[in-house]
Design a protein around this motif. Structure first.
Motif, PDB file in Angstrom:
ATOM      1  N   LEU A   1       8.174  -4.223   6.591  1.00 15.28           N
ATOM      2  CA  LEU A   1       8.920  -3.009   6.268  1.00 15.28           C
ATOM      3  C   LEU A   1       8.491  -2.438   4.923  1.00 15.28           C
ATOM      4  CD1 LEU A   1      11.103  -0.991   7.012  1.00 15.28           C
ATOM      5  CD2 LEU A   1      12.788  -2.517   6.007  1.00 15.28           C
ATOM      6  N   MET A   2       8.226  -3.298   3.949  1.00 17.00           N
ATOM      7  CA  MET A   2       7.765  -2.810   2.655  1.00 17.00           C
ATOM      8  C   MET A   2       6.431  -2.083   2.794  1.00 17.00           C
ATOM      9  SD  MET A   2       8.171  -2.319  -0.511  1.00 17.00           S
ATOM     10  CE  MET A   2       9.628  -3.320  -0.854  1.00 17.00           C
ATOM     11  N   GLY A   3       5.522  -2.635   3.609  1.00 19.20           N
ATOM     12  CA  GLY A   3       4.243  -1.965   3.829  1.00 19.20           C
ATOM     13  C   GLY A   3       4.421  -0.612   4.480  1.00 19.20           C
ATOM     14  N   VAL A   4       5.288  -0.552   5.490  1.00 22.59           N
ATOM     15  CA  VAL A   4       5.556   0.721   6.165  1.00 22.59           C
ATOM     16  C   VAL A   4       6.168   1.726   5.199  1.00 22.59           C
ATOM     17  CG1 VAL A   4       7.011   1.817   7.911  1.00 22.59           C
ATOM     18  CG2 VAL A   4       5.725  -0.247   8.471  1.00 22.59           C
ATOM     19  N   ALA A   5       7.142   1.279   4.398  1.00 22.34           N
ATOM     20  CA  ALA A   5       7.811   2.173   3.455  1.00 22.34           C
ATOM     21  C   ALA A   5       6.827   2.712   2.410  1.00 22.34           C
ATOM     22  CB  ALA A   5       8.970   1.453   2.775  1.00 22.34           C
ATOM     23  N   LEU A   6       5.961   1.855   1.891  1.00 17.57           N
ATOM     24  CA  LEU A   6       5.003   2.300   0.871  1.00 17.57           C
ATOM     25  C   LEU A   6       3.988   3.283   1.462  1.00 17.57           C
ATOM     26  CD1 LEU A   6       4.343  -1.003  -1.111  1.00 17.57           C
ATOM     27  CD2 LEU A   6       5.666   0.998  -1.842  1.00 17.57           C
ATOM     28  N   ILE A   7       3.494   2.979   2.655  1.00 23.31           N
ATOM     29  CA  ILE A   7       2.537   3.897   3.289  1.00 23.31           C
ATOM     30  C   ILE A   7       3.209   5.219   3.623  1.00 23.31           C
ATOM     31  CG2 ILE A   7       1.061   4.242   5.292  1.00 23.31           C
ATOM     32  CD1 ILE A   7       0.603   1.223   5.353  1.00 23.31           C
ATOM     33  N   GLY A   8       4.448   5.152   4.152  1.00 23.00           N
ATOM     34  CA  GLY A   8       5.175   6.381   4.451  1.00 23.00           C
ATOM     35  C   GLY A   8       5.457   7.199   3.210  1.00 23.00           C
ATOM     36  N   LEU A   9       5.827   6.516   2.115  1.00 22.94           N
ATOM     37  CA  LEU A   9       6.075   7.225   0.857  1.00 22.94           C
ATOM     38  C   LEU A   9       4.802   7.875   0.338  1.00 22.94           C
ATOM     39  CD1 LEU A   9       7.950   7.931  -1.513  1.00 22.94           C
ATOM     40  CD2 LEU A   9       7.347   5.726  -2.532  1.00 22.94           C
ATOM     41  N   ALA A  10       3.693   7.138   0.397  1.00 24.56           N
ATOM     42  CA  ALA A  10       2.419   7.696  -0.072  1.00 24.56           C
ATOM     43  C   ALA A  10       2.017   8.909   0.765  1.00 24.56           C
ATOM     44  CB  ALA A  10       1.330   6.619  -0.018  1.00 24.56           C
ATOM     45  N   PHE A  11       2.200   8.796   2.085  1.00 25.25           N
ATOM     46  CA  PHE A  11       1.848   9.930   2.947  1.00 25.25           C
ATOM     47  C   PHE A  11       2.729  11.137   2.658  1.00 25.25           C
ATOM     48  CE2 PHE A  11       2.224  12.423   6.834  1.00 25.25           C
ATOM     49  CZ  PHE A  11       0.887  12.621   7.167  1.00 25.25           C
ATOM     50  N   GLY A  12       4.036  10.888   2.501  1.00 21.53           N
ATOM     51  CA  GLY A  12       4.945  11.999   2.206  1.00 21.53           C
ATOM     52  C   GLY A  12       4.623  12.676   0.884  1.00 21.53           C
ATOM     53  N   LEU A  13       4.332  11.875  -0.139  1.00 21.30           N
ATOM     54  CA  LEU A  13       3.967  12.458  -1.437  1.00 21.30           C
ATOM     55  C   LEU A  13       2.665  13.237  -1.335  1.00 21.30           C
ATOM     56  CD1 LEU A  13       4.907   9.535  -3.869  1.00 21.30           C
ATOM     57  CD2 LEU A  13       6.098  11.723  -3.575  1.00 21.30           C
ATOM     58  N   TRP A  14       1.726  12.705  -0.574  1.00 18.58           N
ATOM     59  CA  TRP A  14       0.454  13.420  -0.400  1.00 18.58           C
ATOM     60  C   TRP A  14       0.683  14.771   0.272  1.00 18.58           C
ATOM     61  CZ3 TRP A  14      -2.323  14.005   4.456  1.00 18.58           C
ATOM     62  CH2 TRP A  14      -3.558  14.654   4.309  1.00 18.58           C
ATOM     63  N   GLN A  15       1.569  14.795   1.275  1.00 18.42           N
ATOM     64  CA  GLN A  15       1.862  16.058   1.954  1.00 18.42           C
ATOM     65  C   GLN A  15       2.549  17.049   1.006  1.00 18.42           C
ATOM     66  OE1 GLN A  15       1.773  17.272   5.467  1.00 18.42           O
ATOM     67  NE2 GLN A  15       0.040  15.865   5.527  1.00 18.42           N
ATOM     68  N   LEU A  16       3.491  16.530   0.206  1.00 15.99           N
ATOM     69  CA  LEU A  16       4.260  17.412  -0.673  1.00 15.99           C
ATOM     70  C   LEU A  16       3.450  17.891  -1.869  1.00 15.99           C
ATOM     71  CD1 LEU A  16       7.683  15.536  -0.658  1.00 15.99           C
ATOM     72  CD2 LEU A  16       7.140  17.673   0.507  1.00 15.99           C
ATOM     73  N   LEU A  17       2.530  17.047  -2.362  1.00 13.42           N
ATOM     74  CA  LEU A  17       1.795  17.371  -3.579  1.00 13.42           C
ATOM     75  C   LEU A  17       0.427  17.980  -3.305  1.00 13.42           C
ATOM     76  CD1 LEU A  17       2.653  14.217  -5.738  1.00 13.42           C
ATOM     77  CD2 LEU A  17       3.778  16.454  -5.718  1.00 13.42           C
ATOM     78  N   ARG A  18       0.089  18.190  -2.032  1.00 10.85           N
ATOM     79  CA  ARG A  18      -1.179  18.867  -1.734  1.00 10.85           C
ATOM     80  C   ARG A  18      -1.153  20.269  -2.312  1.00 10.85           C
ATOM     81  NH1 ARG A  18      -1.971  18.366   4.596  1.00 10.85           N
ATOM     82  NH2 ARG A  18      -3.842  19.591   4.171  1.00 10.85           N
ATOM     83  N   PRO A  19      -2.307  20.788  -2.758  1.00 12.65           N
ATOM     84  CA  PRO A  19      -2.326  22.158  -3.288  1.00 12.65           C
ATOM     85  C   PRO A  19      -1.789  23.130  -2.251  1.00 12.65           C
ATOM     86  CG  PRO A  19      -4.399  21.054  -3.707  1.00 12.65           C
ATOM     87  CD  PRO A  19      -3.615  20.151  -2.803  1.00 12.65           C
ATOM     88  N   PRO A  20      -0.885  24.013  -2.644  1.00 12.85           N
ATOM     89  CA  PRO A  20      -0.334  24.957  -1.680  1.00 12.85           C
ATOM     90  C   PRO A  20      -1.405  25.864  -1.126  1.00 12.85           C
ATOM     91  CG  PRO A  20       0.224  25.620  -3.914  1.00 12.85           C
ATOM     92  CD  PRO A  20      -0.395  24.261  -4.010  1.00 12.85           C
ATOM     93  N   ALA A  21      -1.216  26.230   0.126  1.00 12.52           N
ATOM     94  CA  ALA A  21      -2.213  27.083   0.762  1.00 12.52           C
ATOM     95  C   ALA A  21      -2.289  28.447   0.105  1.00 12.52           C
ATOM     96  CB  ALA A  21      -1.885  27.237   2.254  1.00 12.52           C
ATOM     97  N   GLY A  22      -1.208  28.873  -0.533  1.00 11.65           N
ATOM     98  CA  GLY A  22      -1.224  30.134  -1.265  1.00 11.65           C
ATOM     99  C   GLY A  22      -1.040  31.334  -0.368  1.00 11.65           C
TER     100      GLY A  22
END
Length: 866
Positions: free
Chosen positions: A511-532
């Motif tokens: 579960l910790m592995g899933v949570a960390l990967i999910g958190l990393a993916f979510g942050l990557w999606q949220l912090l990607r440069p906006p399409a503008g």
């Protein structure tokens, strides 16, 4: 050729100046947050109900269910789905439509298998019915009546079902709600009386006034009675499917049905997919005094598998079987195959959830003994457990790509399913899990051809709802983990225990592995440069578009060379679409150009790009053959008018309709007019004369340059295409630039301007000479452009949009010369083809057309000032 970077396509995004701009972006977060709060409330309720329940007792109750009871539950499930087909049969009678029995059974089963799992039945099931019944020949208004009848029939059926159950089991329900049985029986009697009044209305009159402007066509009394019987059979069978799974000293069936009706209604109103959690909470609360909690929870888990997961697998396999039949001739069969990605995405979601829940629960004692007997290496068991959970998270993430038929998502899902199926054995001898994953992999292989959209999986941006739902799934897994291991005292040492019997530490690490990967993916999606926001096309992009246009059979792509629109390319660069942005409207002109295999993905990307910026995507002047591209994205088609083209191989100046054209050519020759086509290389030298003609024409028309779907006098634009000119005594007095491609399939003109002092008939002379020239060059068609609002249906039952268009065409001369333009083009005896606006429903098409007018006129001021 690689996909251009976002920076080359889009510029900086301006901040939204008012709430109206922000709300479309905030709305998904707000609505999803409310759903998450509801899910949290359900979790708290379940926590209270299950405080004294042990995971081992629930598993023991499930395994203690006799095979005969499971067989009876399966029969009840089959009876329920068969009765559900009666809903569609009655709805078709109400809509006045005739469809083959096999089509009804297929449509009903697929629609309900998908809707029961995903939720939002009128939307998910309605989309299936819209596709399959349209392929069977039903008109959209008939399909809309079928969908509405199904929703209303279920509402009336659950009302009657619940009221009858309440009359029987009022004493038990009253003790649960802490009220008096008499009041409940009175309420049930009122509901039944209301149904009786409805049946009387169906018997005495066929329509019912709803407000001052709306009328409701009621079904016949016989049809209404028949549907109530079908609803009772369906709901009774579905309730019996769960009732058979309870212990032998189970609650009385009528009382149970009352509880079941309440739970089903609560699950539907919650809008949670499949009513997961809400349905279980109500059933546990309602039956607590009659059935042991662990027995009810075990029965509910089995019920989810038999009534929801198994039909979904069968429906997906049924559609996949059409894929194995070479050349399915029936339209319904061909379209059924195209629906398989939706079910495949739902099945992938189910498999991912199964893997995540399996990763946070202990293996059975039998599985532990088999693993010990096999003497498998402990690192293999640990790795299988951890990687299986990660694969479950991966399946959740790629399910959205499967829904959009991305080939990259197909490959990812296939690899994850195969790997997880192999790992299920050393993980814990999870045979049912391996069977589901193997079935998913097999169905993916069979349906390979449906996932044909070439795209980068990592280029997709997940909506806020997906990200929050992912967080909710991980939070639910945390709850399941603590429920399964509530007797294990937590300590830091658990993280470092590696033993065959160390189930809790193994689940914690997974579960910790899933949570960390999910958190990393979510942050990557949220912090990607906006399409503008959209930026104008660069010279390099216009050159790329020109290369695509040159090999295209359609001349419409030449409008990309004007440079006033934004360009969105496919990853390969072999196709593109051009669009403009005005207000909240993102409007693509003509749709995609280039490689037709890349069009579906390009359309989806454009819709998602507009949605990511709080905009509404629309496609202006699209052809009928391309409508499925836009309908698949949830857009609706609205007829704009008809486009005229002349078949050039058969073109001549003979005939009564072409008398004016013939006269114009003869008069022009007597006036000393000459015709010439300037190649692009020679246009530069003639630009001063062309500019003078253009300025004089604009001055006479008291107009200004337009844009978007109309070209403008731009020196760079004109030098990229041939220009046809008319000379008199060597001086250019009229011109038109030709939109043509190397394919020599279709050609048209854009700018068409002349000097005010030109002889009468000059433009007829120019038109005729252009068509004769293109005919000699081997072109097949010459486009005359669209006649707005032409060809609208004249029937009394025609859609309101077409009735409004017909009214404008016949009486709107004050605003636009609709009829005159149509008469002018009709004299060429052209072939007429409909043109559509693909846009969201409701009032959105009106706003889109206003924004299109502003794009053409160069802003709102340009529309008003002509």
């Amino acid at each position: 050729m690689t996909e251009p970077s976002p920076a080359s396509l889009l510029g900086p995004r301006p901040p939204a100046p008012w709430l109206g701009e922000w709300w479309p972006r905030l709305r998904p977060w707000v609505l999803t947050t409310l759903a998450m709060l509801l899910a949290g409330a359900v979790a708290l309720a379940l926590q209270g109900l299950l405080r004294e329940v042990r995971y081992a007792d629930v598993m023991a109750a499930m395994h203690a269910t006799p095979p005969s009871d499971i067989a009876f539950a399966l029969l009840a499930t089959a009876a329920s789905y068969l009765a559900l087909a009666g809903y569609d049969a009655s709805a078709l009678v109400y809509a006045g439509a005739r469809v083959g029995r096999s089509t009804v059974l297929l449509t009903s089963f697929v629609a309900y298998a998908l809707a029961n799992t995903i939720g939002l039945g009128p939307l998910t099931g309605g989309a299936v019915r819209m596709r399959l019944y349209a392929a069977a020949g039903l008109a959209p208004p008939q399909i809309a009546r079928v969908i509405a009848f199904n929703a209303a029939a279920f509402t009336l059926g659950i009302t009657a079902f619940g009221a009858l159950g309440l009359l029987w089991g009022a004493d038990d329900v009253a003790s649960l709600l802490h009220t008096r049985p008499g009041g409940l029986r009175a309420g049930a009697a009122v509901l039944l009386l209301a149904l009786a009044v409805f049946l009387v209305l169906c018997l005495r009159q066929r329509t019912l006034n709803v407000g001052p402007r709306w009328t409701l066509r009621l079904p016949s009394a016989g049809l209404a009675l028949r549907q109530l019987v079908i609803s009772a059979l369906e709901l009774g069978a579905s309730a019996a499917a769960l009732w058979f799974l309870l212990p032998d000293d189970r609650i009385a069936l009528p009382t149970f049905m009352a509880f079941y009706a309440i739970a089903i209604t609560a699950g539907i109103l919650s809008h949670v997919p499949g009513g997961v959690g809400v349905f279980e909470a109500v059933m546990l609360l309602a039956s607590g005094a009659h059935v042991p909690t662990e027995a009810m929870l075990g029965a509910l888990l089995l019920y989810r598998g038999l009534y929801y997961v198994l039909p979904l697998v069968l429906a997906t396999a049924l559609l996949a079987s059409y894929e194995l039949r070479s050349g399915v001739a029936a339209p319904v069969g061909r379209l059924a195959v195209r629906l398989s990605p939706r079910l495949m995405a739902a099945l992938t979601l189910v498999a991912g959830l199964w893997l995540l829940v399996s990763g946070v629960t202990p293996v059975t004692e039998d599985a532990r003994q088999i693993l010990a007997a096999l003497d498998l290496p402990l690192p293999l068991i640990e790795a299988s457990h951890f990687l299986g959970s990660v694969a479950g998270l991966g399946l959740l993430l790629v399910a959205r790509g499967l829904l959009h038929r991305l080939d990259a998502a197909w490959w990812a899902a296939l690899v994850l399913a195969v790997v997880a199926a192999v790992l299920a054995l050393p993980k814990g001898i999870a045979l049912h899990e391996a069977a589901l994953l193997s079935t998913l992999a097999l169905l993916l292989l069979i349906s390979r051809r449906q996932f044909d959209r070439r795209s980068s999986l990592f280029a997709q941006r997940l909506e806020p709802g997906w990200l929050l739902a992912l967080g909710g799934v991980i939070a639910a897994c945390v709850w399941v983990l603590f429920f399964a291991y509530q007797e294990v005292a937590y300590s830091n040492r658990l993280w470092w225990q590696f033993e065959l019997d160390a189930h809790a530490p193994r689940s914690l690490r997974a579960l910790m592995g899933v949570a960390l990967i999910g958190l990393a993916f979510g942050l990557w999606q949220l912090l990607r440069p906006p399409a503008g926001g959209a930026a104008p096309a660069t010279a390099e992009e216009i050159a790329r578009a020109a290369a695509v246009v040159r090999s295209s059979p359609s001349s419409d792509g030449c409008y990309a060379l004007v440079g006033d629109k934004h360009l969105l390319f496919s990853p390969s660069g072999r196709s593109f679409l051009m669009f403009g942005k005005q207000g909240r409207s993102w409007v693509s002109l003509f749709g995609p150009m280039g490689d037709a295999r890349e069009w579906p993905d390009l359309v989806w990307r454009f819709v998602e790009l507009a949605a990511a910026h709080g905009g509404r995507a629309a496609f202006y002047q699209v052809r009928p053959v391309a409508l499925p591209l836009y309908l698949d994205c949830g857009l609706q088609a609205f007829k704009l008018g008809e486009h005229a083209h002349v078949t050039l191989p058969d073109f001549d100046l003979k005939g009564a309709k072409r008398a004016n054209l013939r006269s114009g050519v003869n008069r022009g020759e007597r006036e000393g007019l000459s015709f010439e086509v300037l190649p692009p290389a020679a246009v530069g030298a003639a630009l001063p004369e062309l500019h003078a003609v253009s300025d004089a024409w604009l001055g006479q028309q008291k107009s200004r340059e337009k844009g978007f779907s109309v070209g403008r006098f731009d020196e760079r634009y004109l030098q990229q295409l041939p220009v046809a000119v008319v000379r008199r005594e060597g001086r250019i007095i009229a011109f038109a630039n030709l939109l043509a491609t190397d394919a020599k399939d279709e050609a048209s003109i854009d700018l068409m301007r002349h000097l005010p002092e030109s002889p009468p008939g000059t433009m007829d002379f120019l038109f005729a000479k252009i068509m004769l020239y293109l005919q000699a060059q081997g072109y097949q068609r010459f486009g005359l452009g669209m006649s707005p609002m032409a060809g609208m249906a004249e029937r009394r039952r025609a859609p309101r949009w077409q009735r409004l268009g017909r009214l404008l065409f016949e009486h709107g001369e004050r605003f636009y010369n609709f009829r005159g333009l149509h008469r002018f083009k009709d004299k060429f005896e052209p072939v007429w083809e409909a043109r559509y606006l693909a846009a969201p429903g409701g009032v959105a098409p009106l706003f889109v057309l206003v924004d299109v007018a502003a794009l053409i006129g160069g802003g709102v001021k340009g529309v008003i000032a002509k």
